[in-house]
Design a protein around this motif. Structure first.
Motif, PDB file in Angstrom:
ATOM      1  N   ILE A  33       0.736  -1.307  -0.041  1.00 54.57           N
ATOM      2  CA  ILE A  33       0.071  -0.182  -0.036  1.00 54.57           C
ATOM      3  C   ILE A  33       0.829   1.260   0.054  1.00 54.57           C
ATOM      4  O   ILE A  33       0.389   2.239  -0.493  1.00 54.57           O
ATOM      5  CB  ILE A  33      -0.937   0.036   1.171  1.00 54.57           C
ATOM      6  CG1 ILE A  33      -1.921  -1.246   0.999  1.00 54.57           C
ATOM      7  CG2 ILE A  33      -1.769   1.338   1.313  1.00 54.57           C
ATOM      8  CD1 ILE A  33      -2.681  -1.316   2.557  1.00 54.57           C
ATOM      9  N   ILE A  34       2.164   1.216   0.432  1.00 53.84           N
ATOM     10  CA  ILE A  34       3.029   2.131   0.677  1.00 53.84           C
ATOM     11  C   ILE A  34       3.243   2.833  -0.595  1.00 53.84           C
ATOM     12  O   ILE A  34       3.260   4.280  -0.996  1.00 53.84           O
ATOM     13  CB  ILE A  34       4.267   1.756   1.158  1.00 53.84           C
ATOM     14  CG1 ILE A  34       4.089   1.401   2.616  1.00 53.84           C
ATOM     15  CG2 ILE A  34       5.230   2.842   1.433  1.00 53.84           C
ATOM     16  CD1 ILE A  34       5.284   0.829   3.402  1.00 53.84           C
ATOM     17  N   PHE A  36       1.437   3.443  -3.174  1.00 54.68           N
ATOM     18  CA  PHE A  36       0.141   4.280  -3.440  1.00 54.68           C
ATOM     19  C   PHE A  36      -0.065   5.480  -2.685  1.00 54.68           C
ATOM     20  O   PHE A  36      -0.984   6.248  -2.376  1.00 54.68           O
ATOM     21  CB  PHE A  36      -1.246   3.569  -3.837  1.00 54.68           C
ATOM     22  CG  PHE A  36      -0.892   2.286  -4.498  1.00 54.68           C
ATOM     23  CD1 PHE A  36      -1.146   2.558  -5.866  1.00 54.68           C
ATOM     24  CD2 PHE A  36      -0.719   1.152  -4.177  1.00 54.68           C
ATOM     25  CE1 PHE A  36      -1.060   1.371  -6.608  1.00 54.68           C
ATOM     26  CE2 PHE A  36      -0.575   0.179  -4.903  1.00 54.68           C
ATOM     27  CZ  PHE A  36      -0.790   0.161  -6.368  1.00 54.68           C
ATOM     28  N   LYS A  37       1.096   5.708  -1.599  1.00 54.58           N
ATOM     29  CA  LYS A  37       1.014   6.777  -0.424  1.00 54.58           C
ATOM     30  C   LYS A  37       2.262   7.315  -0.439  1.00 54.58           C
ATOM     31  O   LYS A  37       3.140   7.436  -0.828  1.00 54.58           O
ATOM     32  CB  LYS A  37       0.326   6.206   0.884  1.00 54.58           C
ATOM     33  CG  LYS A  37      -0.777   5.441   1.101  1.00 54.58           C
ATOM     34  CD  LYS A  37      -1.321   5.065   2.157  1.00 54.58           C
ATOM     35  CE  LYS A  37      -2.736   4.849   2.525  1.00 54.58           C
ATOM     36  NZ  LYS A  37      -3.177   5.040   3.963  1.00 54.58           N
ATOM     37  N   ASP A  38       1.904   8.749   0.061  1.00 55.61           N
ATOM     38  CA  ASP A  38       3.074   9.587   0.361  1.00 55.61           C
ATOM     39  C   ASP A  38       3.506   9.213   1.783  1.00 55.61           C
ATOM     40  O   ASP A  38       3.006   9.785   2.851  1.00 55.61           O
ATOM     41  CB  ASP A  38       2.806  11.259   0.350  1.00 55.61           C
ATOM     42  CG  ASP A  38       2.659  11.597  -0.874  1.00 55.61           C
ATOM     43  OD1 ASP A  38       3.529  11.189  -1.802  1.00 55.61           O
ATOM     44  OD2 ASP A  38       2.005  12.503  -1.338  1.00 55.61           O
ATOM     45  N   PHE A  39       4.205   8.089   1.988  1.00 57.14           N
ATOM     46  CA  PHE A  39       4.688   7.335   3.207  1.00 57.14           C
ATOM     47  C   PHE A  39       5.368   8.179   4.204  1.00 57.14           C
ATOM     48  O   PHE A  39       6.348   9.024   3.605  1.00 57.14           O
ATOM     49  CB  PHE A  39       5.159   6.148   2.907  1.00 57.14           C
ATOM     50  CG  PHE A  39       5.485   5.486   4.351  1.00 57.14           C
ATOM     51  CD1 PHE A  39       4.391   4.868   4.904  1.00 57.14           C
ATOM     52  CD2 PHE A  39       6.692   5.319   4.835  1.00 57.14           C
ATOM     53  CE1 PHE A  39       4.779   4.322   6.032  1.00 57.14           C
ATOM     54  CE2 PHE A  39       7.024   4.611   5.960  1.00 57.14           C
ATOM     55  CZ  PHE A  39       6.105   4.139   6.596  1.00 57.14           C
ATOM     56  N   ASN A  40       4.840   8.667   5.506  1.00 57.12           N
ATOM     57  CA  ASN A  40       5.372   9.005   6.591  1.00 57.12           C
ATOM     58  C   ASN A  40       5.613   8.115   7.619  1.00 57.12           C
ATOM     59  O   ASN A  40       4.684   7.605   8.267  1.00 57.12           O
ATOM     60  CB  ASN A  40       4.601  10.379   6.924  1.00 57.12           C
ATOM     61  CG  ASN A  40       5.274  11.396   7.910  1.00 57.12           C
ATOM     62  OD1 ASN A  40       6.131  10.661   8.747  1.00 57.12           O
ATOM     63  ND2 ASN A  40       5.247  12.495   8.012  1.00 57.12           N
ATOM     64  N   PRO A  41       6.772   7.854   8.029  1.00 52.97           N
ATOM     65  CA  PRO A  41       7.080   6.798   9.167  1.00 52.97           C
ATOM     66  C   PRO A  41       6.293   7.174  10.525  1.00 52.97           C
ATOM     67  O   PRO A  41       5.861   6.392  11.360  1.00 52.97           O
ATOM     68  CB  PRO A  41       8.722   6.656   9.187  1.00 52.97           C
ATOM     69  CG  PRO A  41       9.047   7.248   7.937  1.00 52.97           C
ATOM     70  CD  PRO A  41       8.101   8.056   7.490  1.00 52.97           C
ATOM     71  N   MET A  42       6.249   8.406  10.594  1.00 50.97           N
ATOM     72  CA  MET A  42       5.559   8.996  11.853  1.00 50.97           C
ATOM     73  C   MET A  42       4.066   8.876  11.799  1.00 50.97           C
ATOM     74  O   MET A  42       3.588   8.548  13.098  1.00 50.97           O
ATOM     75  CB  MET A  42       5.768  10.471  12.108  1.00 50.97           C
ATOM     76  CG  MET A  42       7.565  10.633  12.117  1.00 50.97           C
ATOM     77  SD  MET A  42       8.188   9.894  13.616  1.00 50.97           S
ATOM     78  CE  MET A  42       7.297  10.703  14.963  1.00 50.97           C
ATOM     79  N   ILE A  45       1.424   3.506   7.917  1.00 48.97           N
ATOM     80  CA  ILE A  45       0.900   3.026   6.596  1.00 48.97           C
ATOM     81  C   ILE A  45      -0.303   3.657   6.360  1.00 48.97           C
ATOM     82  O   ILE A  45      -0.876   4.569   5.392  1.00 48.97           O
ATOM     83  CB  ILE A  45       0.902   1.757   6.324  1.00 48.97           C
ATOM     84  CG1 ILE A  45       2.359   0.989   6.405  1.00 48.97           C
ATOM     85  CG2 ILE A  45       0.242   1.162   4.871  1.00 48.97           C
ATOM     86  CD1 ILE A  45       2.354  -0.283   6.053  1.00 48.97           C
ATOM     87  N   LEU A  46      -1.333   3.528   7.455  1.00 49.06           N
ATOM     88  CA  LEU A  46      -2.656   4.006   7.231  1.00 49.06           C
ATOM     89  C   LEU A  46      -2.998   5.382   7.401  1.00 49.06           C
ATOM     90  O   LEU A  46      -3.744   6.006   6.990  1.00 49.06           O
ATOM     91  CB  LEU A  46      -3.735   3.201   8.306  1.00 49.06           C
ATOM     92  CG  LEU A  46      -3.850   1.776   8.145  1.00 49.06           C
ATOM     93  CD1 LEU A  46      -4.568   1.023   9.416  1.00 49.06           C
ATOM     94  CD2 LEU A  46      -4.337   1.436   6.840  1.00 49.06           C
ATOM     95  N   GLY A  47      -1.906   6.009   8.174  1.00 46.33           N
ATOM     96  CA  GLY A  47      -2.027   7.649   8.601  1.00 46.33           C
ATOM     97  C   GLY A  47      -1.802   8.272   7.315  1.00 46.33           C
ATOM     98  O   GLY A  47      -1.813   9.497   7.300  1.00 46.33           O
ATOM     99  N   SER A  48      -0.773   7.966   6.346  1.00 53.63           N
ATOM    100  CA  SER A  48      -0.038   8.885   5.344  1.00 53.63           C
ATOM    101  C   SER A  48      -1.275   8.843   4.346  1.00 53.63           C
ATOM    102  O   SER A  48      -2.143   8.188   4.351  1.00 53.63           O
ATOM    103  CB  SER A  48       0.908   7.893   4.935  1.00 53.63           C
ATOM    104  OG  SER A  48       1.930   7.425   5.636  1.00 53.63           O
ATOM    105  N   ASP A 261      13.627   7.055   0.704  1.00 52.21           N
ATOM    106  CA  ASP A 261      12.219   7.317  -0.060  1.00 52.21           C
ATOM    107  C   ASP A 261      11.486   5.937  -0.319  1.00 52.21           C
ATOM    108  O   ASP A 261      11.409   5.207  -1.331  1.00 52.21           O
ATOM    109  CB  ASP A 261      12.491   7.716  -1.512  1.00 52.21           C
ATOM    110  CG  ASP A 261      11.662   8.542  -2.230  1.00 52.21           C
ATOM    111  OD1 ASP A 261      10.371   8.224  -1.650  1.00 52.21           O
ATOM    112  OD2 ASP A 261      11.723   9.264  -3.125  1.00 52.21           O
ATOM    113  N   TYR A 262      10.765   5.720   0.890  1.00 57.42           N
ATOM    114  CA  TYR A 262      10.245   4.339   1.018  1.00 57.42           C
ATOM    115  C   TYR A 262       9.012   3.945   0.059  1.00 57.42           C
ATOM    116  O   TYR A 262       9.069   3.248  -0.549  1.00 57.42           O
ATOM    117  CB  TYR A 262       9.925   4.007   2.458  1.00 57.42           C
ATOM    118  CG  TYR A 262      10.512   4.040   3.395  1.00 57.42           C
ATOM    119  CD1 TYR A 262      11.884   2.980   3.244  1.00 57.42           C
ATOM    120  CD2 TYR A 262      10.900   4.969   4.479  1.00 57.42           C
ATOM    121  CE1 TYR A 262      12.677   3.219   4.555  1.00 57.42           C
ATOM    122  CE2 TYR A 262      11.753   5.232   5.360  1.00 57.42           C
ATOM    123  CZ  TYR A 262      12.824   4.297   5.245  1.00 57.42           C
ATOM    124  OH  TYR A 262      13.775   4.426   6.196  1.00 57.42           O
ATOM    125  N   ALA A 263       8.375   4.942  -0.086  1.00 59.01           N
ATOM    126  CA  ALA A 263       7.109   4.924  -1.049  1.00 59.01           C
ATOM    127  C   ALA A 263       7.706   4.758  -2.443  1.00 59.01           C
ATOM    128  O   ALA A 263       7.056   3.861  -3.279  1.00 59.01           O
ATOM    129  CB  ALA A 263       6.275   6.101  -0.861  1.00 59.01           C
TER     130      ALA A 263
END
Length: 297
Positions: A33-34, A36-42, A45-48, A261-263
């Protein structure tokens, strides 16, 4: 259900493998799912925030896309084409040996490289192919100058593929040796009486026997055509051979773990996996058409 209760012991034996597959193969798919998101570790996954296909578009429009994609494709395709027949040839040669002691010793020698770690293999490559290595010493005596195997991009694919064939061909031949062991010796005896030479017996008896195995191995190899091992390519990389040694797995590693840059790296890895699935389905379809309906599924 009655069958399950009556044979519960068999399902208990299956349970560890099933659990491991679920834990390490299926549950990690959630992380895709990452891509398709602007992933933020803080935020997790669901909160990004959703980014849609932004990271895929970024990769496809990248100036490095064509170079990286073609390098990965060429390395895999050449490795499959050149490496596929070698285990078959080795198995056919081993099968012709009649003295078991000699056969076992040759098999041991052929299988041994498979148990050498990738790091050691790359270390051996660097030692043998360095400008002061034994191969270049011989070439220098013949041609007057060494070849830059480790820095010239032109030689990277050849070194990678040849060393890979040397390491894995013997081990890959096991499945063919096992299939050839099921051939009835009476078939060879009858063919010899009818005047068939060794080449004709191999063609019409041995190859016919292992044909279904060859089809399955080829389909699986083609289905993972973009799934090159990251470790060896990364260890063999130098600043000068990057035009051919930079492939999708090494690019994902650098973008994900080194650049953070995980996403984006997940999107690149997912793109690579989708290509593998498409290749698997396409090659299986083609092989079934050419092989009288025999394929992987």
């Amino acid at each position: 259900m009655d069958y399950i209760f009556k044979n519960y012991f068999l399902y208990l034996l299956l349970a560890p493998a099933l659990i491991l597959t679920l834990l390490f193969k299926y549950l990690p798919m959630y992380g895709a799912i990452i891509a398709f998101k602007d992933f933020n570790p803080m935020k997790g996954i669901l909160g990004s925030e959703w980014a849609g296909l932004k990271h895929f578009t970024r990769f496809l429009s990248s100036p490095n896309f064509e170079i990286i994609f073609m390098s990965t494709l060429k390395l895999s395709l050449y490795g499959l084409i050149l490496g596929f027949p070698v285990p078959i040839i080795l198995a056919l040669m081993i099968n012709q040996l009649r003295r078991n002691a000699i056969k076992k010793n040759i098999q041991l020698i052929l299988y041994a490289p498979n148990f050498i770690s990738v790091v050691v293999i790359v270390g051996m490559i660097f030692i043998f192919l360095s400008p002061a290595g034994p191969i270049n010493i011989i070439l220098t005596n013949i041609t007057g100058k060494p070849l830059m195997f480790l820095t010239d991009p032109e030689y990277f694919r050849s070194v990678y593929i040849i060393s890979g064939i040397w390491q894995g061909a013997g081990w890959a031949s096991i499945i063919y040796v096992a299939a050839l062991a099921s051939v009835d010796p009476e078939l060879h005896n009858a063919a010899t009486i009818d005047g068939a030479n060794i080449v004709q017996r191999i063609r019409h008896i041995d190859l016919s026997t292992i044909k279904p195995v060859m089809a399955i191995v080829f389909i699986l190899g083609a289905g993972s055509i973009m799934a090159i091992g990251f470790e060896k390519a990364f260890l063999m990389q130098t600043a000068m051979n990057l035009p051919t040694s930079e492939i999708i797995p090494t690019y994902v590693y650098k973008q994900g773990l080194q650049a953070g840059d995980y996403a984006y790296s997940t999107a690149v890895g997912l793109f690579n996996s989708v290509i593998n699935v498409i290749m698997l389905v396409a090659v299986n379809f083609i092989v079934k058409k050419l092989n009288e309906g025999e394929g992987l599924y």
